[in-house]
Design a protein around this motif. Sequence first.
Motif, PDB file in Angstrom:
ATOM      1  N   SER A  88       4.035  10.292  -5.131  1.00  0.00           N
ATOM      2  CA  SER A  88       3.961   8.997  -4.200  1.00  0.00           C
ATOM      3  C   SER A  88       3.888   8.215  -3.129  1.00  0.00           C
ATOM      4  O   SER A  88       3.171   7.947  -2.964  1.00  0.00           O
ATOM      5  CB  SER A  88       5.242   7.696  -5.539  1.00  0.00           C
TER       6      SER A  88
ATOM      7  N   ARG B  11       4.614  -0.569  -3.022  1.00  0.00           N
ATOM      8  CA  ARG B  11       4.902  -1.225  -4.550  1.00  0.00           C
ATOM      9  C   ARG B  11       4.059  -1.127  -5.681  1.00  0.00           C
ATOM     10  O   ARG B  11       4.214  -0.598  -6.460  1.00  0.00           O
ATOM     11  CB  ARG B  11       5.346  -2.478  -4.851  1.00  0.00           C
TER      12      ARG B  11
ATOM     13  N   HIS C 294       2.023   2.350  -5.618  1.00  0.00           N
ATOM     14  CA  HIS C 294       2.810   3.596  -5.875  1.00  0.00           C
ATOM     15  C   HIS C 294       4.107   3.736  -6.547  1.00  0.00           C
ATOM     16  O   HIS C 294       4.773   4.975  -5.994  1.00  0.00           O
ATOM     17  CB  HIS C 294       2.570   3.714  -4.384  1.00  0.00           C
ATOM     18  N   GLY C 295       4.649   2.274  -7.006  1.00  0.00           N
ATOM     19  CA  GLY C 295       5.853   2.568  -7.512  1.00  0.00           C
ATOM     20  C   GLY C 295       7.139   2.726  -6.799  1.00  0.00           C
ATOM     21  O   GLY C 295       8.659   2.196  -8.079  1.00  0.00           O
TER      22      GLY C 295
END
Length: 193
Positions: A35, A93, A95-96
């Motif tokens: 990520s 955000r 990308h987690g």
Amino acid sequence: MTLLARFRPAVVLVLLFATATLARAEALTELQIESFIASLKELHTLEADFEAAAPEVENGDPASLPRMDTLISDSIARMEGHVLYDQVEQVVRQHGFEGVEQWSRIGDRILNAFVARQMGAQDKDLRKEMEQALAQIENNPNLTAAQKEQMKSMMGGAVSSVEAMANAPQEDVRAIEPYMQQLDRTLTDEGSQ
């Protein structure tokens, strides 16, 4: 009662707290690394915006060297309040990540592990080169004592932050090993082109 005996309970509490804090530091996961790489590639598309905003977000002594072991989190902290901060927040955000603070802390760990892995055997050579540079500063007849102290102070900070990077946790170094080529391309900006 000796001084050590008087403070022993406090020392034990501090050691227990430090041990608990270290135990809570989780190893980097594949998802975090992947990520981070993906988010960094996307952030490379904003590079022109970052360069344009640099004079607005830079603060502190321009002559001082940045801390390399906290390069990402320090850069993000300087951006706080700028419109780019919100853009970075949105990307990370997606990308987690919980937010830029978490992303930058993980980024620092990944960068430190990457540098530690790359340095490997070069560590001794780097230390020798830095020691030689310090000796050259000290022996330079064209510098005043104040200039020598300022330069040695800057070099000392650089040496400390490089040493901190080189001493990245081995779990982090092992976690990023399968991603070395991807990280190399992404961190050198080749992977985004």
